[in-house]
Design a protein around this motif. Structure first.
Motif, mmCIF file in Angstrom:
data_model
loop_
_atom_site.group_PDB
_atom_site.id
_atom_site.type_symbol
_atom_site.label_atom_id
_atom_site.label_comp_id
_atom_site.label_asym_id
_atom_site.label_seq_id
_atom_site.Cartn_x
_atom_site.Cartn_y
_atom_site.Cartn_z
ATOM 1 N N THR A 297 0.838 -1.211 0.000
ATOM 2 C CA THR A 297 0.000 0.000 0.000
ATOM 3 C C THR A 297 0.869 1.256 0.000
ATOM 4 N N PRO A 298 0.299 2.399 -0.429
ATOM 5 C CA PRO A 298 1.052 3.664 -0.390
ATOM 6 C C PRO A 298 1.513 4.028 1.021
ATOM 7 N N GLU A 299 0.688 3.724 2.035
ATOM 8 C CA GLU A 299 1.061 4.044 3.419
ATOM 9 C C GLU A 299 2.307 3.262 3.845
ATOM 10 N N GLN A 300 2.384 2.000 3.444
ATOM 11 C CA GLN A 300 3.552 1.185 3.779
ATOM 12 C C GLN A 300 4.804 1.711 3.080
ATOM 13 N N ILE A 301 4.640 2.140 1.848
ATOM 14 C CA ILE A 301 5.779 2.676 1.089
ATOM 15 C C ILE A 301 6.274 3.968 1.726
ATOM 16 N N ARG A 302 5.339 4.811 2.152
ATOM 17 C CA ARG A 302 5.727 6.074 2.795
ATOM 18 C C ARG A 302 6.451 5.822 4.115
ATOM 19 N N LEU A 303 6.117 4.723 4.772
ATOM 20 C CA LEU A 303 6.803 4.357 6.012
ATOM 21 C C LEU A 303 8.281 4.096 5.726
ATOM 22 N N ILE A 304 8.559 3.417 4.629
ATOM 23 C CA ILE A 304 9.948 3.158 4.224
ATOM 24 C C ILE A 304 10.610 4.448 3.745
ATOM 25 N N ASN A 305 9.818 5.271 3.064
ATOM 26 C CA ASN A 305 10.336 6.519 2.484
ATOM 27 C C ASN A 305 10.904 7.457 3.538
ATOM 28 N N ARG A 327 2.483 -4.575 -9.745
ATOM 29 C CA ARG A 327 1.564 -3.557 -9.244
ATOM 30 C C ARG A 327 2.204 -2.781 -8.091
ATOM 31 N N GLY A 328 2.915 -3.514 -7.250
ATOM 32 C CA GLY A 328 3.606 -2.869 -6.134
ATOM 33 C C GLY A 328 4.703 -1.938 -6.606
ATOM 34 N N ILE A 329 5.386 -2.325 -7.683
ATOM 35 C CA ILE A 329 6.468 -1.499 -8.234
ATOM 36 C C ILE A 329 5.933 -0.149 -8.692
ATOM 37 N N ASP A 330 4.787 -0.149 -9.345
ATOM 38 C CA ASP A 330 4.203 1.105 -9.807
ATOM 39 C C ASP A 330 3.867 2.023 -8.633
ATOM 40 N N LEU A 331 3.386 1.454 -7.542
ATOM 41 C CA LEU A 331 3.083 2.249 -6.352
ATOM 42 C C LEU A 331 4.350 2.884 -5.782
ATOM 43 N N ILE A 332 5.434 2.108 -5.774
ATOM 44 C CA ILE A 332 6.714 2.616 -5.259
ATOM 45 C C ILE A 332 7.216 3.761 -6.135
ATOM 46 N N LEU A 333 7.087 3.610 -7.437
ATOM 47 C CA LEU A 333 7.521 4.660 -8.363
ATOM 48 C C LEU A 333 6.723 5.941 -8.160
ATOM 49 N N GLU A 334 5.421 5.805 -7.904
ATOM 50 C CA GLU A 334 4.563 6.972 -7.688
ATOM 51 C C GLU A 334 5.028 7.807 -6.502
ATOM 52 N N GLN A 335 5.649 7.143 -5.529
ATOM 53 C CA GLN A 335 6.131 7.844 -4.335
ATOM 54 C C GLN A 335 7.501 8.498 -4.570
#
Length: 659
Positions: A297-305, A327-335
């Motif tokens: 999820t975007p929230e999980q990615i932002r936690l790593i960010n 699908r997860g890769i695209d979410l990571i790229l968006e961040q």
């Protein structure tokens, strides 16, 4: 209640930059540190930490304060929880008095749920190590997975006995309320069909090995449980349900243990399961987290960010899993993050690979097999497209679709060039495709290009100055001066009216050595000036009182003594100096502050400028009433003339200060 001695010791020992560094990746920025806001979704760092002043300010959300305020905002701690967290971090013994039953009842609901979860974690751990069934079933399972005693204890793994309500009964016996056992999902409560007025209680995780899920700060939020029997009706893995403290989409398994390694290595390995994380950590690779088998999820990615910009996604060779990873890769790229992908040989996953290989071998494999996302995606999709031109075209479009999600335009261009090389397609075609996919469209891309070119042009005229609330800025500078220099003794030079030998009144210099706060207070008292801004006025009197009472004034101690709202305002003033630096405002009766200006000169300049401004403001108000000069307003006219003389005198003083 925590003793005052403990609280004082915590404040004296805790280092703000160290505490926040556990949650946010900080980089040196002059005398401060800067990082991405942990409170908002931002790509440009606006979160500032001052190690000298021991305060922080988040300009994206407006929040700020001291070290305790950060923990209360970020971790939703109560004040006592924040103090205890810091005491534990710095090995400070907490002195506290026994809480009464009434005080225990006053604990809020979230805290009650945290306490229940912490009890559950300890209970499951005891069942694993201290019961025969726990050792025979739960501990044996972990040993079979290759986990050492040290690893099992580090991750606080446990076991829930295969009993109908063993855990629930134990919790109730310890005084924990059924309400919170149910809200955390540890206990399931159902109406008894045979006895409608009664309910049946049973353990959600009975017969499962337990994986506690921690927050970034180490608090137990929920659990993952794996069943050890071959019951086809039961789910292999079961997670705690959503609750006030556990939100599956916002949590990453292992983040508490991995956060420091992630920041240090500037990279985060993302895996699928609990055992993948544990096995990697045991092998010596600590910067690993898991999405716990759920879609990223975007929230999980932002936690790593908050900790790093770099993610390496680790997957086994399962085709379905690889497709899902895209699908997860695209979410990571968006961040706006950098993503690489590494797959393991067929039949292997991160858990088994780390278990059967030495640390050097695992590190070497990750280094040589981690591909940039575009190489990974291209190789995966090209295999599927084979020689079918239509599928090949769809593959190219799919890759460009991912590139379109990257916010950085330079990265976009580089990836388009790389995609063109890999897929043997012209860059022009790919750029056109990108323009079509981009929501802004081709017109906006051209507009952005023109704006970028315009940025390199020579600016021939100064931009129109922004409207400035002069009094607000000057009053703010007074508060800032009191905070930074209030207790410092300085030599101030003033011009005093005196009679010379001829009997004429002239201005003569007179020196006075006093503390800054005394100078400010006396000057404002002399002119009966009251700060107009209510917040500044409240801060002013608090500061004067504190500076007058304390033998040695400390910003940290002062901020700690304030309520949260005022502490936040003070932090904003101290961390936002650049925005309110005096600059090119002579036309507004505000004079530039030079870098070499001393404290005494800065303070005198600020006070004199405020006095000049207020006099000019008063003159303007009086002139409106004297447009038609008559005998009735002669008194007002005389007042104007007096103000003109006073303004002239103050300007003479101000010019001397500035010279």
């Amino acid at each position: 209640m925590i003793s005052k001695n403990t609280i004082d010791q915590v404040y004296e020992t805790a280092r703000l930059e160290e505490v926040i560094g556990d949650f946010v990746q900080l980089k040196k920025s002059g005398s401060n540190f800067k990082g991405l806001s942990p409170f908002s979704d931002e790509r440009t760092p606006s979160f500032m930490v001052s190690p000298v002043k021991q305060i922080w300010k988040d300009f994206s959300s407006g929040k700020g304060g001291n070290v305790v305020a950060f923990l209360m905002e970020h971790e939703h701690f109560t004040y006592p929880e924040a103090i205890k967290y810091l005491a534990k971090k710095y090995n400070i013994e907490v002195e506290e008095t026994e809480q009464s039953n009434e005080q225990k009842e006053q604990a809020n609901e979230r805290e009650s749920m945290y306490l229940v979860s912490e009890f559950a974690q300890k209970h499951f751990k005891e069942m694993l190590w201290d019961t025969e069934l726990g050792k025979a079933i739960g501990l044996s399972y972990f040993k079979e997975r290759g986990f050492t005693d040290e690893t099992i204890k580090k991750f606080e793994l446990g076991y829930c006995l295969n009993q109908w309500d063993g855990f629930t009964v134990a919790a109730l016996d310890k005084g924990y309320k059924l309400e919170y056992l149910e809200k955390t999902g540890l206990t399931i409560v159902k109406e008894d069909r045979d006895n409608p007025n009664t309910s049946r209680k049973f353990d959600r995780f009975k017969g499962r090995v337990m994986f506690p899920i921690h927050s970034l700060s180490g608090r137990v939020l929920g659990f993952g449980g794996r069943i050890l029997t071959n019951d086809k009706k039961a789910a292999k893995y079961l997670n705690s349900p959503e609750s006030d403290i556990y939100h599956k989409s916002k949590v990453l398994y292992g983040i508490y243990h991995a956060k420091q390694a992630i920041a240090k290595e500037d990279n985060c390995y993302l895996v699928e399961g609990y055992t993948d994380v544990i096995q990697f950590a045991q092998r010596g690779i600590q910067n690993v987290v898991s999405s716990s088998g759920t879609a990223l999820t975007p929230e999980q990615i932002r936690l790593i960010n908050r900790l790093t910009k770099n993610i390496t996604v680790l997957f086994d060779g399962d085709a379905a899993g690889l497709r899902a990873s895209l699908r997860g890769i695209d979410l990571i790229l968006e961040q706006g993050m950098n993503v690489r992908v590494c797959t393991f040989p067929e039949g292997e996953d991160p858990d088994s690979f780390a278990k059967h290989n030495e640390l050097e071998e695992v590190q070497a494999y990750l280094e040589s097999n981690a591909k940039d996302f575009i190489q990974f995606k291209a190789s995966l999709l090209v295999k599927e497209a084979s020689n079918d031109p239509i599928k090949r075209a769809d593959t190219v479009r799919d890759i460009v679709n991912s590139i379109a999600k990257i916010p950085d335009r330079i990265k976009k261009e580089i990836y388009i060039q790389e995609c063109a090389s890999i897929m043997n397609v012209s860059e022009a075609v790919l750029f056109n495709t990108l323009a079509q996919i981009d929501k802004k469209g081709e017109a906006n891309i051209k507009k952005e290009y023109k704006e970028e070119q315009k940025a390199f042009e020579v600016v021939r005229k100064d931009a129109a100055p922004e409207a400035v609330d002069v009094q607000y800025v000057l009053e703010r500078k007074i508060i800032e001066s009191l905070m930074l220099y209030g207790d410092q003794k300085e030599e101030f030079e003033d011009l005093v009216l005196k009679e010379n030998e001829s009997g004429d009144l002239v201005l003569e210099p007179e020196s006075l050595e006093i503390k800054v706060y005394e100078k400010i207070y006396l000057d404002l008292q002399e002119d009966e000036i009251e700060l107009a801004n209510e917040d500044f006025r409240n801060m002013y009197y608090k500061l004067i009182e504190s500076l007058n009472q304390e033998k040695e004034f400390s910003i940290n101690t002062f901020v700690n003594s304030l309520d949260q709202e005022m502490a936040n305002q003070i932090s904003t003033i101290l961390m936002d100096e650049e925005k309110y630096t005096l600059h090119n405002w002579e036309s507004k009766d505000i004079f530039p502050k030079k870098k070499e200006v001393g404290i005494a000169q800065l303070v005198s300049e600020t006070i004199l400028t405020l006095r000049c401004f207020l006099i000019k403001k008063r003159m303007g108000a009086l002139q409106q009433t004297t447009e038609d000069i008559t005998k009735d307003n002669r008194e007002a006219l005389e007042e104007i003339m007096n103000y003109i003389q006073l303004n002239k005198l103050l300007n003479q003083k101000l010019n001397r200060v500035l010279s």
